[in-house]
Design a protein around this motif. Structure first.
Motif, PDB file in Angstrom:
ATOM      1  N   ILE A  94       0.831  -1.203   0.000  1.00 51.01           N
ATOM      2  CA  ILE A  94       0.000   0.000   0.000  1.00 51.01           C
ATOM      3  C   ILE A  94       0.871   1.261   0.000  1.00 51.01           C
ATOM      4  O   ILE A  94       2.046   1.220   0.355  1.00 51.01           O
ATOM      5  N   TRP A  96       0.154   5.063   1.744  1.00 53.46           N
ATOM      6  CA  TRP A  96      -0.774   5.651   2.709  1.00 53.46           C
ATOM      7  C   TRP A  96      -0.347   7.069   3.043  1.00 53.46           C
ATOM      8  O   TRP A  96       0.796   7.455   2.846  1.00 53.46           O
ATOM      9  N   LYS A 108      -5.686   7.565   4.635  1.00 51.93           N
ATOM     10  CA  LYS A 108      -6.040   7.159   3.274  1.00 51.93           C
ATOM     11  C   LYS A 108      -4.970   6.206   2.759  1.00 51.93           C
ATOM     12  O   LYS A 108      -3.786   6.383   3.039  1.00 51.93           O
ATOM     13  N   LYS A 110      -4.025   3.347  -0.733  1.00 50.40           N
ATOM     14  CA  LYS A 110      -4.375   2.699  -1.983  1.00 50.40           C
ATOM     15  C   LYS A 110      -3.497   1.467  -2.141  1.00 50.40           C
ATOM     16  O   LYS A 110      -2.346   1.442  -1.693  1.00 50.40           O
ATOM     17  N   LYS A 111      -4.071   0.425  -2.732  1.00 49.05           N
ATOM     18  CA  LYS A 111      -3.351  -0.824  -2.949  1.00 49.05           C
ATOM     19  C   LYS A 111      -2.442  -0.660  -4.162  1.00 49.05           C
ATOM     20  O   LYS A 111      -2.851  -0.081  -5.175  1.00 49.05           O
ATOM     21  N   VAL A 121      -2.324   4.952  -9.629  1.00 53.63           N
ATOM     22  CA  VAL A 121      -3.469   4.327  -8.956  1.00 53.63           C
ATOM     23  C   VAL A 121      -4.348   5.444  -8.396  1.00 53.63           C
ATOM     24  O   VAL A 121      -3.903   6.236  -7.565  1.00 53.63           O
ATOM     25  N   ASP A 123      -7.790   4.867  -7.300  1.00 56.14           N
ATOM     26  CA  ASP A 123      -8.764   4.370  -6.338  1.00 56.14           C
ATOM     27  C   ASP A 123      -8.093   4.037  -5.018  1.00 56.14           C
ATOM     28  O   ASP A 123      -6.967   3.533  -4.991  1.00 56.14           O
ATOM     29  N   GLY A 124      -8.804   4.331  -3.939  1.00 55.55           N
ATOM     30  CA  GLY A 124      -8.255   4.029  -2.625  1.00 55.55           C
ATOM     31  C   GLY A 124      -9.345   4.029  -1.577  1.00 55.55           C
ATOM     32  O   GLY A 124     -10.539   4.029  -1.892  1.00 55.55           O
ATOM     33  N   TYR A 125      -8.928   4.048  -0.332  1.00 50.60           N
ATOM     34  CA  TYR A 125      -9.850   3.931   0.797  1.00 50.60           C
ATOM     35  C   TYR A 125      -9.605   5.073   1.772  1.00 50.60           C
ATOM     36  O   TYR A 125      -8.465   5.439   2.043  1.00 50.60           O
ATOM     37  N   ASN A 126     -10.687   5.614   2.293  1.00 53.55           N
ATOM     38  CA  ASN A 126     -10.646   6.724   3.252  1.00 53.55           C
ATOM     39  C   ASN A 126     -11.204   6.230   4.580  1.00 53.55           C
ATOM     40  O   ASN A 126     -12.335   5.760   4.639  1.00 53.55           O
TER      41      ASN A 126
END
Length: 159
Positions: A94, A96, A108, A110-111, A121, A123-126
């Motif tokens: 990841i 971060w 936050k 992202k892979k 990349v 797309d990711g996660y919050n």
């Protein structure tokens, strides 16, 4: 005189942005390191009746016991799922970072898969930082499920 006013305005903006950066940097010092997820809970829905996937990867329960390595100086890291009867055994790379949004600290990530460049990349996660005392960390992922707001809470302990 006009140039002086503009220069003063830019200086104030710079100082304000640095103040926010210091808060993020200080929070990052408490986040970096090696962690283990000790518990995962779901709010707003009965998880026994639905399959709640975490990070588009596995059932949220598969993340209990997972280990996370967060390196601050280059914002890289990884997490490892331990596997089990219906859980994968794998390590995910990841990138971060922390940001401050509307008064809340956000984690936050992202892979990053083999051969990918992190800058490509999108797309990711919050996740919202709910607690961060340096030894315990709680991150909350807010999302919609069938038109209803739910939250997944990840509780970490420092290794």
């Amino acid at each position: 005189m006009k140039k002086l006013i503009i220069l003063s305005f830019i200086s104030v903006l710079f100082l304000v942005s640095c103040a926010e950066s210091k808060a993020v940097v200080d929070a990052g010092k408490n986040v970096r390191g090696d962690w283990t997820i000790t518990n995962v809970t779901v709010d707003g829905i009965n998880p026994d009746h639905v399959n709640v996937m975490a990070f588009h990867q596995a059932d949220y329960k598969c993340f209990i016991g997972s280990t996370w390595r967060l390196i601050q100086n280059n914002s890289s890291g990884n997490y490892t799922l331990n596997g089990g009867p219906s859980c994968p055994s794998e390590t995910t790379q990841i990138k971060w970072f922390l940001t401050e949004e509307n008064g809340a600290m956000m984690f936050k990530f992202k892979k990053i898969y083999e051969g990918e460049k992190p800058k490509n990349v999108v797309d990711g996660y919050n996740l919202r930082v709910v607690n961060n005392d340096g030894n315990h960390l709680v991150l909350r992922q807010d999302m919609m499920f069938e038109g209803k707001a739910i939250g997944i809470n990840y509780s970490f302990s420092r290794n």
